[in-house]
Design a protein around this motif. Structure first.
Motif, short mmCIF file in Angstrom:
data_model
loop_
_atom_site.label_atom_id
_atom_site.label_comp_id
_atom_site.label_asym_id
_atom_site.label_seq_id
_atom_site.Cartn_x
_atom_site.Cartn_y
_atom_site.Cartn_z
N ARG A 5 47.39 6.83 -64.07
CA ARG A 5 46.90 7.55 -65.27
C ARG A 5 48.00 8.44 -65.81
O ARG A 5 48.41 9.38 -65.13
CB ARG A 5 45.72 8.45 -64.90
CG ARG A 5 44.42 7.72 -64.83
CD ARG A 5 43.26 8.71 -64.81
NE ARG A 5 42.07 8.04 -64.34
CZ ARG A 5 41.05 8.63 -63.75
NH1 ARG A 5 41.08 9.94 -63.54
NH2 ARG A 5 40.01 7.94 -63.36
N ASN A 6 48.48 8.10 -66.99
CA ASN A 6 49.51 8.89 -67.69
C ASN A 6 50.68 9.24 -66.78
O ASN A 6 51.14 10.38 -66.75
CB ASN A 6 48.88 10.18 -68.25
CG ASN A 6 47.72 9.86 -69.16
OD1 ASN A 6 46.56 10.09 -68.81
ND2 ASN A 6 48.00 9.29 -70.31
N SER A 47 53.99 4.36 -53.44
CA SER A 47 54.10 4.51 -51.99
C SER A 47 54.62 5.89 -51.57
O SER A 47 54.87 6.13 -50.40
CB SER A 47 54.96 3.39 -51.39
OG SER A 47 56.23 3.40 -51.94
N GLY A 48 54.79 6.79 -52.53
CA GLY A 48 55.12 8.18 -52.21
C GLY A 48 56.60 8.43 -51.99
O GLY A 48 56.98 9.51 -51.52
N LEU A 49 57.45 7.48 -52.33
CA LEU A 49 58.89 7.67 -52.11
C LEU A 49 59.54 8.46 -53.23
O LEU A 49 60.59 9.06 -53.04
CB LEU A 49 59.59 6.30 -51.96
CG LEU A 49 59.08 5.46 -50.79
CD1 LEU A 49 59.74 4.08 -50.78
CD2 LEU A 49 59.35 6.16 -49.46
N VAL A 50 58.94 8.42 -54.42
CA VAL A 50 59.35 9.36 -55.48
C VAL A 50 58.10 10.05 -56.00
O VAL A 50 57.01 9.46 -56.02
CB VAL A 50 60.12 8.69 -56.67
CG1 VAL A 50 61.40 8.04 -56.22
CG2 VAL A 50 59.28 7.70 -57.41
N ARG A 51 58.27 11.30 -56.40
CA ARG A 51 57.13 12.09 -56.88
C ARG A 51 57.06 12.01 -58.40
O ARG A 51 58.06 12.27 -59.08
CB ARG A 51 57.34 13.57 -56.52
CG ARG A 51 57.12 13.87 -55.09
CD ARG A 51 55.65 14.19 -54.79
NE ARG A 51 55.42 14.12 -53.37
CZ ARG A 51 54.72 13.17 -52.74
NH1 ARG A 51 54.15 12.20 -53.42
NH2 ARG A 51 54.59 13.15 -51.44
N PRO A 52 55.89 11.65 -58.93
CA PRO A 52 55.76 11.67 -60.39
C PRO A 52 55.93 13.08 -60.94
O PRO A 52 55.60 14.06 -60.26
CB PRO A 52 54.33 11.19 -60.62
CG PRO A 52 53.83 10.66 -59.33
CD PRO A 52 54.67 11.24 -58.24
N SER A 53 56.45 13.20 -62.15
CA SER A 53 56.55 14.51 -62.81
C SER A 53 55.18 14.92 -63.31
O SER A 53 54.85 16.10 -63.34
CB SER A 53 57.50 14.45 -64.00
OG SER A 53 58.57 13.61 -63.75
N SER A 54 54.39 13.95 -63.77
CA SER A 54 53.00 14.25 -64.17
C SER A 54 52.20 12.96 -64.13
O SER A 54 52.74 11.87 -63.95
CB SER A 54 52.96 14.89 -65.56
OG SER A 54 53.52 14.02 -66.50
N GLY A 55 50.89 13.11 -64.28
CA GLY A 55 50.00 11.96 -64.22
C GLY A 55 49.44 11.79 -62.82
O GLY A 55 49.78 12.54 -61.91
N GLY A 61 39.89 5.13 -55.86
CA GLY A 61 39.26 6.34 -56.40
C GLY A 61 39.85 7.65 -55.91
O GLY A 61 39.50 8.71 -56.43
N GLU A 62 40.76 7.61 -54.93
CA GLU A 62 41.34 8.86 -54.39
C GLU A 62 42.72 9.11 -55.01
O GLU A 62 43.54 8.19 -55.07
CB GLU A 62 41.49 8.74 -52.86
CG GLU A 62 42.07 9.99 -52.22
CD GLU A 62 42.48 9.79 -50.76
OE1 GLU A 62 42.42 8.65 -50.24
OE2 GLU A 62 42.89 10.80 -50.15
N ALA A 63 42.98 10.34 -55.42
CA ALA A 63 44.31 10.67 -55.96
C ALA A 63 45.31 10.71 -54.81
O ALA A 63 45.11 11.41 -53.82
CB ALA A 63 44.26 12.03 -56.66
N ILE A 64 46.37 9.91 -54.90
CA ILE A 64 47.33 9.82 -53.79
C ILE A 64 48.72 10.31 -54.18
O ILE A 64 49.64 10.28 -53.36
CB ILE A 64 47.44 8.37 -53.24
CG1 ILE A 64 47.90 7.39 -54.34
CG2 ILE A 64 46.12 7.92 -52.62
CD1 ILE A 64 48.33 6.04 -53.79
#
Ligand code: ATP
Length: 233
Positions: A5-6, A47-55, A61-64
């Motif tokens: 999402r965004n 997979s969590g190797l880079v962090r999104p700046s936003s979104g 259904g779970e925010a990861i």
């Protein structure tokens, strides 16, 4: 099953992914795009190797998007990175067993190991061989086998056909189908649109970090822009 999402991702001050929203159900789905479009960046974000700046990134259904890579593996997402990245100085056997390092269900781990050996007989024959002595196609199989050893619900595959001969690409497509037949979902990113669209239910086209098109893979194959830019006809 997986929803973006965004999503915005930066490397330093440069945005590689710009405000992307996508959602895929169970099954095989794909994102196609050319070099530098941002495909691997999306996979690394999931997979969590880079962090999104936003979104946000929702898995079942779970925010990861704020979880660690370990917690994301525990939720059921395994990543087969571009360029394989097997452990070169470990054997095939050791590479596969590392894939199951978070699991405690030893009986099921043994069953998955035996299953991988039957799906990939070449790996079974080379169990004691060091990974750096395998061919490119064999290393790709090993990277996929290692991901399956984590017992994932969703397998992220970054350009699995890259650098493989046409015969190995066809074998890889069969492996992806068989992973899905076992009830696992697959998100593929590929430059090889022909293969990816042939396997997928839904597809999205990524261009310069933005989604330019999304829809059913069968419709996408008939799209003029996709045919010219990504299939080469
Ligand atoms: P390819 O098919 O060539 O692997 P891709 O679609 O997977 O391309 P990404 O690897 O996600 O594309 O790269 C998207 C953009 O982000 C590119 O412009 C790339 O140069 C940049 N980029 C990727 N990784 C980094 C990084 N670690 N630091 C800085 N910029 C990066």
């Amino acid at each position: 099953m997986i929803e973006l999402r965004n999503l915005v991702v930066h490397y330093g001050r440069v945005a590689a992914v710009h405000d992307i929203s996508l959602s895929f159900d169970h099954g095989i789905n794909c994102i196609i795009g050319s070099n530098g479009a941002g495909k691997s960046t999306i996979m690394r974000s999931i997979s969590g190797l880079v962090r999104p700046s936003s979104g946000s990134i929702l898995f079942e259904g779970e925010a990861i998007e704020s979880l660690t890579p370990k917690a994301i593996v525990e939720r059921g997402i395994a990543h087969v990175p571009e360029g394989r990245h097997v452990f070169p100085e470990l054997t095939v056997d050791e590479n596969l067993k590392i894939g199951a390092y978070l699991r405690r269900d030893h009986v099921a781990v043994k069953r998955d190991y035996d299953n991988i050996c039957s799906v990939f007989p070449r790996l079974a024959e080379r169990r004691k061989q060091y990974a750096n002595t395998l061919s490119g196609g064999e290393q790709q199989m090993l990277a996929i086998g290692r991901a399956i050893m984590a017992a994932p619900k969703l397998v992220l595959m970054d350009e699995p056909s890259m650098g493989l001969s046409p015969v190995m690409v066809a074998a890889m497509a069969e492996v992806i189908r068989s992973i899905n037949a076992e009830g696992k979902s697959v998100l593929l990113v590929e430059q090889n649109a022909n293969v990816a669209l042939g396997l997928s239910v839904k597809a999205a086209v990524l261009e310069q970090g933005r989604i330019s098109l999304q829809g059913m893979a069968t419709d996408m194959k008939d799209n003029e822009h996709v045919r010219v830019a990504y299939i080469g006809v």
